[in-house]
Scaffold this motif. Structure first.
Motif, mmCIF file in Angstrom:
data_model
loop_
_atom_site.group_PDB
_atom_site.id
_atom_site.type_symbol
_atom_site.label_atom_id
_atom_site.label_comp_id
_atom_site.label_asym_id
_atom_site.label_seq_id
_atom_site.Cartn_x
_atom_site.Cartn_y
_atom_site.Cartn_z
ATOM 1 N N TRP A 159 -5.643 2.490 -2.309
ATOM 2 C CA TRP A 159 -4.420 2.500 -1.510
ATOM 3 C C TRP A 159 -3.403 1.449 -1.954
ATOM 4 O O TRP A 159 -2.295 1.389 -1.443
ATOM 5 N N SER A 160 -3.784 0.582 -2.888
ATOM 6 C CA SER A 160 -2.891 -0.494 -3.309
ATOM 7 C C SER A 160 -1.985 -0.017 -4.448
ATOM 8 O O SER A 160 -2.452 0.358 -5.526
ATOM 9 N N LEU A 161 -0.663 -0.053 -4.227
ATOM 10 C CA LEU A 161 0.288 0.418 -5.233
ATOM 11 C C LEU A 161 0.848 -0.705 -6.097
ATOM 12 O O LEU A 161 1.223 -0.466 -7.237
ATOM 13 N N TYR A 162 0.939 -1.910 -5.549
ATOM 14 C CA TYR A 162 1.507 -3.003 -6.339
ATOM 15 C C TYR A 162 0.909 -4.321 -5.859
ATOM 16 O O TYR A 162 0.836 -4.581 -4.662
ATOM 17 N N THR A 187 0.824 -1.200 0.000
ATOM 18 C CA THR A 187 0.000 0.000 0.000
ATOM 19 C C THR A 187 0.863 1.257 0.000
ATOM 20 O O THR A 187 2.071 1.211 0.236
ATOM 21 N N CYS A 188 0.207 2.369 -0.227
ATOM 22 C CA CYS A 188 0.815 3.673 0.004
ATOM 23 C C CYS A 188 0.980 3.871 1.511
ATOM 24 O O CYS A 188 0.422 3.116 2.311
ATOM 25 N N PRO A 189 1.740 4.877 1.956
ATOM 26 C CA PRO A 189 1.744 5.217 3.381
ATOM 27 C C PRO A 189 0.340 5.672 3.790
ATOM 28 O O PRO A 189 -0.248 6.548 3.156
ATOM 29 N N ILE A 190 -0.207 5.047 4.836
ATOM 30 C CA ILE A 190 -1.603 5.272 5.209
ATOM 31 C C ILE A 190 -1.709 5.852 6.614
ATOM 32 O O ILE A 190 -1.033 5.400 7.543
ATOM 33 N N TYR A 191 -2.560 6.852 6.740
ATOM 34 C CA TYR A 191 -2.936 7.421 8.031
ATOM 35 C C TYR A 191 -4.436 7.668 7.990
ATOM 36 O O TYR A 191 -4.933 8.297 7.054
ATOM 37 N N GLN A 192 -5.156 7.152 8.978
ATOM 38 C CA GLN A 192 -6.614 7.306 9.037
ATOM 39 C C GLN A 192 -7.273 6.855 7.725
ATOM 40 O O GLN A 192 -8.160 7.529 7.186
ATOM 41 N N ASN A 193 -6.824 5.711 7.206
ATOM 42 C CA ASN A 193 -7.391 5.091 6.006
ATOM 43 C C ASN A 193 -7.176 5.898 4.730
ATOM 44 O O ASN A 193 -7.828 5.634 3.716
ATOM 45 N N GLN A 194 -6.276 6.848 4.772
ATOM 46 C CA GLN A 194 -6.018 7.676 3.594
ATOM 47 C C GLN A 194 -4.543 7.626 3.218
ATOM 48 O O GLN A 194 -3.671 7.549 4.093
ATOM 49 N N CYS A 195 -4.267 7.682 1.912
ATOM 50 C CA CYS A 195 -2.889 7.814 1.459
ATOM 51 C C CYS A 195 -2.394 9.218 1.795
ATOM 52 O O CYS A 195 -3.083 10.204 1.514
ATOM 53 N N VAL A 196 -1.207 9.296 2.383
ATOM 54 C CA VAL A 196 -0.710 10.608 2.812
ATOM 55 C C VAL A 196 0.580 10.997 2.106
ATOM 56 O O VAL A 196 1.194 11.995 2.462
ATOM 57 N N GLY A 218 11.933 12.727 3.815
ATOM 58 C CA GLY A 218 11.322 13.656 4.754
ATOM 59 C C GLY A 218 10.320 12.946 5.641
ATOM 60 O O GLY A 218 10.450 11.756 5.932
ATOM 61 N N ILE A 219 9.307 13.662 6.069
ATOM 62 C CA ILE A 219 8.298 13.108 6.959
ATOM 63 C C ILE A 219 7.258 12.358 6.134
ATOM 64 O O ILE A 219 6.585 12.935 5.294
ATOM 65 N N VAL A 220 7.111 11.063 6.383
ATOM 66 C CA VAL A 220 6.195 10.243 5.586
ATOM 67 C C VAL A 220 4.777 10.295 6.138
ATOM 68 O O VAL A 220 3.799 10.275 5.404
ATOM 69 N N ASN A 221 4.643 10.327 7.459
ATOM 70 C CA ASN A 221 3.334 10.518 8.104
ATOM 71 C C ASN A 221 2.365 9.355 7.941
ATOM 72 O O ASN A 221 1.172 9.519 8.069
ATOM 73 N N GLY A 222 2.850 8.182 7.641
ATOM 74 C CA GLY A 222 1.942 7.046 7.507
ATOM 75 C C GLY A 222 2.686 5.730 7.575
ATOM 76 O O GLY A 222 3.919 5.685 7.513
ATOM 77 N N THR A 223 1.940 4.651 7.692
ATOM 78 C CA THR A 223 2.506 3.297 7.735
ATOM 79 C C THR A 223 2.222 2.589 6.421
ATOM 80 O O THR A 223 1.095 2.618 5.924
ATOM 81 N N CYS A 256 2.647 14.548 20.691
ATOM 82 C CA CYS A 256 2.611 14.961 19.294
ATOM 83 C C CYS A 256 1.173 15.212 18.860
ATOM 84 O O CYS A 256 0.235 14.619 19.387
ATOM 85 N N ALA A 257 1.028 16.067 17.880
ATOM 86 C CA ALA A 257 -0.306 16.321 17.330
ATOM 87 C C ALA A 257 -0.861 15.032 16.736
ATOM 88 O O ALA A 257 -0.154 14.303 16.045
ATOM 89 N N PRO A 258 -2.131 14.706 16.973
ATOM 90 C CA PRO A 258 -2.708 13.462 16.461
ATOM 91 C C PRO A 258 -3.038 13.513 14.987
ATOM 92 O O PRO A 258 -3.471 12.530 14.421
ATOM 93 N N THR A 259 -2.890 14.677 14.350
ATOM 94 C CA THR A 259 -3.266 14.807 12.949
ATOM 95 C C THR A 259 -2.037 14.975 12.074
ATOM 96 O O THR A 259 -0.973 15.399 12.522
ATOM 97 N N THR A 260 -2.190 14.616 10.807
ATOM 98 C CA THR A 260 -1.118 14.776 9.822
ATOM 99 C C THR A 260 -1.745 15.281 8.538
ATOM 100 O O THR A 260 -2.873 15.783 8.532
ATOM 101 N N LEU A 261 -1.039 15.091 7.435
ATOM 102 C CA LEU A 261 -1.545 15.530 6.141
ATOM 103 C C LEU A 261 -2.873 14.878 5.785
ATOM 104 O O LEU A 261 -3.632 15.385 4.971
ATOM 105 N N ALA A 262 -3.158 13.726 6.419
ATOM 106 C CA ALA A 262 -4.398 13.028 6.096
ATOM 107 C C ALA A 262 -5.623 13.827 6.496
ATOM 108 O O ALA A 262 -6.707 13.625 5.967
ATOM 109 N N THR A 263 -5.460 14.735 7.434
ATOM 110 C CA THR A 263 -6.620 15.504 7.891
ATOM 111 C C THR A 263 -6.480 16.975 7.532
ATOM 112 O O THR A 263 -7.280 17.774 7.978
#
Length: 594
Positions: free
Chosen positions: A533-536, A488-497, A506-511, A587-594
């Motif tokens: 979210w599936s890349l390959y 998958t892409c890096p995911i945060y809160q079910n979204q690609c970030v 840099g900062i990836v912000n997701g798993t 840390c702030a609980p939010t990232t680019l996903a929100t």
């Protein structure tokens, strides 16, 4: 074949009430079948032993003068070999592709071995109950081993400390007849001796059939020694031994391994990860309805590349023994070239653990009555309690949290608290690469059966664990169970970030979530639903390799087992100021996903 009990080779015609079954090569508690043809007349259900359909104890003895079967050599292991091929020659005046050859171990089979299961639990017909009766037409002379009790199948694993390696092996020696030990040390230097503990398990340890009935086979004795205070990145030699009552010692071959790097050490570190491999036979015959057709493909690829990785994680579903205990011997023999020289770390899968009323999270019969006992005994993991198969381990710049998807992981459970503690304990300045792994898919998978169930993961999987992956900035989460590859892409809160595909900086912000269950079992199909979210995706057998070059550079590669070539990859280049700049919960609980 692995050195075990005495063997007897028998030649059967297989007959039944109006049906003819041809049986592929299979192995059970006391039998191994070898077929001559290539096509099935009958396909057993997935995961069920073809052998389980034959009433061996009801065989009709009809020896023919025109039928003969001979096997050689009669005595195996004369030169100290651990394994040896047997040549079998048979003759019959009316040959058929439905004829089969059985290798019986031990050689003296008795109908009293048809152990009756307690209670009235319904079960499918097995060897001792089904009406399909083979006709015995020829019997060989018995074959035997020079030393059937010799130490076999060395299996390395990390201990609970970074400078500790464990050696586990199998033998026929109980502690009342020999003392187990390991001789080890630097190559070419004076060696030292370390004691070993001894375990085994009994038929009564199994949860149900077939492990408790027709699948039972005595496992021998399992020994584990702890080699402590190792120097980092150093080559060691070792051999397993048993000191007999007369003072002599029976030794194994000599093996070698490289000790682990110091936690946080900046050096080249290479990790192999896969799940769901199983076992197969090198004589070309099939078993389990050809359930694990790629297991030797993956095994051989990893054996051929031994110099290019340092540690292996097999995240569940090891031999698919499904209650036929002899399969464990065959699996440990198959992976010995790997496990004898690399730490072979395992996770618990459904085919190791699950059985009704056994305490597993899933109430399925997938372990065939093993309920985790063989896996917990045959392989060491640095868990506080091996019946609770979750543990952490370090390898240089990597910190691994290996969860047990067959026990409750939900918030409020004992394992959930442990997972959070494991993730929180990573010193990201020294060990920047934080890896989570479990057998079942707890994150994301485009597998068809998960999609059909209306989810893209095990129910409640990411709903409970995603907050932990996000809170502790897990780099990669890996799973087996689904027999294919997907990233998958890096995911945060079910979204690609992050829009990148092959390079993250840099900062990836997701798993990043990865399914790597194509170790060798039958392959799984993908859903036709488009998962953004599936890349390959790849429906093939393969494994993942992680290479840490230093504290800020990681290479991820997916390789197919068939050729060892890279079919998917990405790199991560970054420092961890974003991780180090805040304490947990600060840390702030939010990232680019929100």
């Amino acid at each position: 074949m692995p050195m075990r009990n005495n063997l007897l080779i028998l030649f059967f015609l297989l007959v039944s009430n109006g049906f003819v079954y041809r049986v592929c090569h299979a192995s059970s508690s006391y039998s191994r079948l070898i077929s001559n043809g290539l096509q099935h007349h009958h396909i057993a259900p997935i995961g069920e032993q073809p052998l389980a359909k034959i009433a061996i104890h009801k065989a009709v003895i009809d020896l023919h003068e025109s039928a003969s079967i001979r096997a050689s050599p009669f005595l195996l292991g004369l030169k100290g070999e651990d394994t040896e091929w047997i040549n079998v020659k048979f003759e019959y005046h009316e040959p058929s592709e439905d004829d089969w050859v059985g290798v019986f171990s031990p050689a003296k089979f008795n109908a009293s071995d048809c152990y009756s299961e307690f209670g009235n639990r319904p079960e499918a017909p097995y060897i001792c109950t089904t009406p399909i009766k083979p006709k015995l037409v020829a019997v060989s002379d018995p074959l035997s081993f020079a030393n059937p009790k010799a130490p076999l199948y060395p299996r390395l694993a990390h201990g609970k400390a970074w400078d500790e390696m464990t050696v586990t092996w199998t033998s026929g020696y109980n502690i009342d007849e020999a003392t187990p030990l390991v001789e080890w040390g630097w190559k070419g230097q004076t060696k030292q001796l370390s004691p070993a503990g001894t375990l085994t398990f009994t038929r009564g340890s199994m949860c149900g059939p077939p492990a408790r009935t027709v699948g039972w086979r005595d496992p021998g004795f399992i020994h584990t020694s702890f080699l402590k205070e190792l120097w980092p990145n150093t080559m060691y030699e070792y051999r397993m031994g048993h000191r007999l009552l007369n003072g002599s010692t029976v030794w194994s071959k000599t093996y070698s391994f490289k000790s682990s790097p110091y936690p946080g050490q900046d050096s080249l570190q290479r990790v192999i990860i896969f799940g769901d491999m199983g076992k197969a036979e090198r004589d070309g015959s099939n078993e389990y309805a050809n359930y694990q057709p790629g297991s030797l493909v993956t095994t051989d690829q990893l054996v051929s590349d031994l110099d290019n990785y340092d540690i292996v994680f097999h995240i569940g579903d090891l031999p698919y023994a499904n209650g036929y205990l002899s399969q464990w011997d065959q699996f440990t023999a198959q992976v010995q070239a790997i496990s004898s020289t690399k730490p072979y770390m395992i996770a618990s899968g459904n085919h190791e653990r699950d059985f009704p009323n056994s305490g597993s999270f899933y109430d399925t019969p997938d372990s065939g009555g093993e309920c985790g006992v063989p896996a917990e005994t045959m392989y060491y993991v640095p868990a506080d309690n091996r019946a609770k198969f979750w543990y952490s381990t370090d390898y240089g710049m990597f910190h691994f949290c290996i969860a047990d998807s067959e026990h409750d992981w939900r918030e409020g459970s004992e394992q959930y608290a442990w997972i959070e503690k494991c993730l929180a304990s990573a010193d990201r300045q020294k060990q920047p690469w934080l890896i989570f792994a479990a057998h079942r898919v707890l994150g994301y998978s485009s597998n068809s059966w998960l999609a059909n169930e209306g989810a893209f993961e095990e129910p409640m999987g990411r709903a409970h664990l995603q907050k932990l992956w996000q809170k502790y900035k897990v780099d990669i989460a890996l799973y087996g169970h689904v027999h294919n590859y997907e990233r998958t892409c890096p995911i945060y809160q079910n979204q690609c970030v992050n829009p990148e595909i092959s390079h993250y900086s840099g900062i990836v912000n997701g798993t990043i979530h990865v399914v790597v269950g194509g170790g060798g079992s039958h392959l799984s199909d993908f859903t036709e639903v488009n998962t953004f979210w599936s890349l390959y995706k790849d429906r093939d057998w393969g494994f993942v390799k992680l290479t840490a070059f230093n504290h800020s550079s990681l290479l991820f590669e997916y390789k197919r087992s068939s050729d060892g070539l890279v079919y998917d990859y990405f790199t991560i280049s970054r420092d961890y100021r974003d991780v180090l700049a805040c304490v947990h919960d600060g840390c702030a609980p939010t990232t680019l996903a929100t």
